[in-house]
Design an enzyme around this catalytic site. Structure first.
Site, PDB file in Angstrom:
ATOM      1  N   ARG A 240      37.200  41.390  56.217  1.00 13.19           N
ATOM      2  CA  ARG A 240      36.556  40.445  55.328  1.00 13.19           C
ATOM      3  C   ARG A 240      35.264  41.062  54.794  1.00 13.19           C
ATOM      4  O   ARG A 240      34.561  41.772  55.512  1.00 13.19           O
ATOM      5  CB  ARG A 240      36.194  39.134  56.050  1.00 13.19           C
ATOM      6  CG  ARG A 240      37.323  38.142  56.173  1.00 13.19           C
ATOM      7  CD  ARG A 240      37.655  37.515  54.831  1.00 13.19           C
ATOM      8  NE  ARG A 240      38.701  36.533  54.954  1.00 13.19           N
ATOM      9  CZ  ARG A 240      40.002  36.793  54.901  1.00 13.19           C
ATOM     10  NH1 ARG A 240      40.425  38.024  54.724  1.00 13.19           N
ATOM     11  NH2 ARG A 240      40.885  35.821  55.001  1.00 13.19           N
ATOM     12  N   GLU A 269      32.741  38.688  46.966  1.00 10.10           N
ATOM     13  CA  GLU A 269      33.935  38.811  46.120  1.00 10.10           C
ATOM     14  C   GLU A 269      33.993  37.646  45.125  1.00 10.10           C
ATOM     15  O   GLU A 269      33.649  36.522  45.476  1.00 10.10           O
ATOM     16  CB  GLU A 269      35.203  38.781  46.985  1.00 10.10           C
ATOM     17  CG  GLU A 269      35.392  40.006  47.843  1.00 10.10           C
ATOM     18  CD  GLU A 269      36.660  39.915  48.692  1.00 10.10           C
ATOM     19  OE1 GLU A 269      37.485  39.004  48.468  1.00 10.10           O
ATOM     20  OE2 GLU A 269      36.816  40.751  49.590  1.00 10.10           O
ATOM     21  N   HIS A 287      41.199  43.506  47.443  1.00  6.10           N
ATOM     22  CA  HIS A 287      41.673  42.551  48.454  1.00  6.10           C
ATOM     23  C   HIS A 287      43.191  42.329  48.334  1.00  6.10           C
ATOM     24  O   HIS A 287      43.664  41.202  48.158  1.00  6.10           O
ATOM     25  CB  HIS A 287      40.933  41.212  48.314  1.00  6.10           C
ATOM     26  CG  HIS A 287      40.900  40.428  49.595  1.00  6.10           C
ATOM     27  ND1 HIS A 287      39.869  39.606  49.934  1.00  6.10           N
ATOM     28  CD2 HIS A 287      41.790  40.336  50.615  1.00  6.10           C
ATOM     29  CE1 HIS A 287      40.113  39.029  51.104  1.00  6.10           C
ATOM     30  NE2 HIS A 287      41.282  39.462  51.539  1.00  6.10           N
TER      31      HIS A 287
END
Length: 329
Positions: A240, A269, A287
């Site tokens: 993450r 993000e 991602h």
């Protein structure tokens, strides 16, 4: 309109899988990917009995304040830092994720990133596309060997274990750090040895992050941790954004205090720290570690299973298989 309970799916996914809901629910699916504002989410949730959402849908107390019918929020992802479990639990709303079905695809992609960083593949491709060629020069584009190097894994859950299994083929010893050591049988199966965090940072030639984001793990890798790593080491983050201090990482890469990195996730993000974009010793991807057709279909199917089970349907009736807050049951 019918008297069936309502399910909202916040993003386009696999229609044939979502169709499994239709005998039991009134289903609405967004036709395009988009990010909803908190007020838009609140409006959407207010009319639903169940929702299937993605990681960019942040759901907390404000978003569920008017969602008096809502019984379950099914997350399309193994991580769930977009969900406020305390707020959902207090409101009696179940939350679920899609753990396990993406372990292998994420582990495969981790190795793609690791090898890409070791052999400088992204920078070499950009160089070639720009019209250059150094392939015939003996010392051009020298990378780093992987075989025999030490693989370090921070976070040794199922994804971390799947990553470790693949190290055998590269003859890499594996060291790991977790909240607690794994059972000896699991360590043997992974050919992995437990060490403390400082030993992990100092001993790894390739350090892979595979732990969830929480208040405890935010900036688990920041300037002090990066300073403990070998200057020849490389960092791979498929976990993450926020686990790594991206500004500190960019500075370490820029100053060659760290040889390289490969990142599939980022702080803030979809924004990427601008300093990372200027560096040639980091591989960047948006991602997508779980982005295979089979895996994303399986994730959708598991989210559907969780919703069906919450309403008493399917083989898991009454007990969603991936519930995160079982106390609400």
């Amino acid at each position: 309109m019918t008297d069936k309970p309502r399910v909202w799916v916040s993003r386009p996914t696999f229609p044939g899988v979502i169709a499994r809901l239709e005998p039991h629910f009134e289903v609405s699916v967004e036709e395009a990917e988009r990010k909803f504002s908190p007020s838009e989410l609140a409006d959407k949730l207010a009319a639903q009995d169940a929702v299937i959402v993605g990681l960019k849908d942040r759901i907390g107390a404000a978003e569920i304040a008017g969602a008096h019918r809502l019984r379950i929020v099914a997350n399309l992802g193994v991580g769930y830092d977009n969900l406020d479990l305390d707020a959902l639990g207090a409101a009696g709303i179940a939350a679920s994720n899609t753990a396990d079905v993406l372990n292998e695809s994420v582990a495969d992609y981790t190795w793609a990133l690791l090898l890409g960083a070791a052999r400088r593949m992204s920078a070499a491709e950009r160089w070639l596309r720009a019209g250059h060629w150094h392939g015939s020069e003996f010392k051009a584009w020298l990378g780093t060997d992987v075989r025999g190097r030490t693989l370090g894994i921070l976070g040794m859950g199922r994804i971390g274990q799947a990553i470790a299994h693949r190290a055998v083929g590269f003859g890499m010893p594996v060291i790991y750090h977790n909240r607690s050591p794994l059972p000896e049988a699991v360590e043997r199966a992974c050919n992995a040895r437990y060490v403390d965090k400082q030993q992990l940072l100092g001993g790894a030639d390739f350090l892979v992050l595979a732990l969830p984001l929480s208040a405890r793990t935010r900036h688990a890798i920041a300037a002090p941790e990066l300073a403990l790593m070998k200057p020849t080491a490389m960092l791979v983050n498929i976990a993450r954004g926020g686990i790594v201090d991206d500004a500190a990482l960019a500075a370490a890469l820029r100053d060659r205090r760290l040889a390289g990195a490969a990142l599939d996730v980022f702080e803030g993000e979809p924004k990427v720290h601008p300093a990372l974009l200027t560096l040639d010793n980091v591989v960047l991807s948006p991602h997508i570690a779980s982005a295979t057709t089979d895996t994303r279909r399986a994730m959708t199917s598991l989210a559907v299973d969780n919703v069906l089970a919450m309403f008493g349907y399917g083989p898991h009736a009454g007990r969603p298989p991936n519930i995160l807050n079982p106390n609400v049951l």
